[in-house]
Design an enzyme around this catalytic site. Structure first.
Site, PDB file in Angstrom:
ATOM      1  N   HIS A  85       0.968  -1.231  -0.124  1.00 11.37           N
ATOM      2  CA  HIS A  85      -0.082  -0.016  -0.010  1.00 11.37           C
ATOM      3  C   HIS A  85       0.918   1.227  -0.135  1.00 11.37           C
ATOM      4  O   HIS A  85       2.010   1.175   0.308  1.00 11.37           O
ATOM      5  CB  HIS A  85      -1.026   0.103   1.247  1.00 11.37           C
ATOM      6  CG  HIS A  85      -0.305  -0.160   2.694  1.00 11.37           C
ATOM      7  ND1 HIS A  85       0.260   1.145   3.206  1.00 11.37           N
ATOM      8  CD2 HIS A  85      -0.303  -1.117   3.570  1.00 11.37           C
ATOM      9  CE1 HIS A  85       0.705   0.644   4.102  1.00 11.37           C
ATOM     10  NE2 HIS A  85       0.717  -0.538   4.389  1.00 11.37           N
TER      11      HIS A  85
ATOM     12  N   CYS B 102       3.466  -4.950   6.722  1.00 14.78           N
ATOM     13  CA  CYS B 102       2.910  -4.504   5.183  1.00 14.78           C
ATOM     14  C   CYS B 102       4.328  -4.181   4.527  1.00 14.78           C
ATOM     15  O   CYS B 102       5.397  -3.994   4.888  1.00 14.78           O
ATOM     16  CB  CYS B 102       1.944  -3.465   5.294  1.00 14.78           C
ATOM     17  SG  CYS B 102       0.124  -3.995   5.671  1.00 14.78           S
TER      18      CYS B 102
END
Length: 153
Positions: free
Chosen positions: A95, A110
């Site tokens: 992201h 992440c």
């Protein structure tokens, strides 16, 4: 595509012009702190990343993109995760992480990329596209900055 030096925080390369349409393959190299994007075996993009801290490491392995969400908000950390490409149902995703993506920062597992790059990747990636998270991806090719790779033209 040819690099002309070392990528600095927030920088990326993106050159899909002239490359046939097709399924993307994404490679995340945790050792080199880079994400590479291929279409039809030709590199069309790369950028610096941030990844999981030692207490919350980014898992390695091969993952399909399970879900896409342009405006995702983490339900665990109440944090924005723009242009989210989900890799695991446990919360690991690629992201946008702002523009200052460098090794001073870490995530909760992440893979964070510059927002502009995240938007470009999000527009090209499809559910089911493959993401390989590894260490020391193709050192004979990517072992030194400034190396020429397959031309997109």
């Amino acid at each position: 595509m040819e690099t002309s030096g070392v990528l600095r925080p927030g920088e990326y390369l993106w050159a899909p012009e002239g490359v046939a349409p097709g399924k993307l393959s994404i490679v995340v190299d945790l050792l080199r702190e880079r994400l590479y994007v291929y279409r039809g075996g030709v590199e069309i993009g790369r950028t610096l990343i941030i990844y999981g801290a030692d207490h919350k490491p980014t898992p390695t392995g091969s993952f399909p993109i399970l879900e896409k969400d342009r405006d995702h908000i983490s339900n665990l950390y109440n944090a924005p995760m723009p242009y989210m490409l989900r890799l695991t149902w446990g919360g690991v995703a690629i992201h946008g992480s702002g523009e200052d993506v460098d090794s001073r920062y870490a995530t909760h597992g992440c893979i964070g990329v510059p927002d502009e790059f995240a938007a470009l990747l999000f527009a090209q990636a499809r559910k089911g596209d493959s993401v390989l998270v590894t260490r020391d991806w193709m050192p004979e090719v990517y072992g030194a900055e400034g190396v020429q790779v397959a031309s997109a033209g």
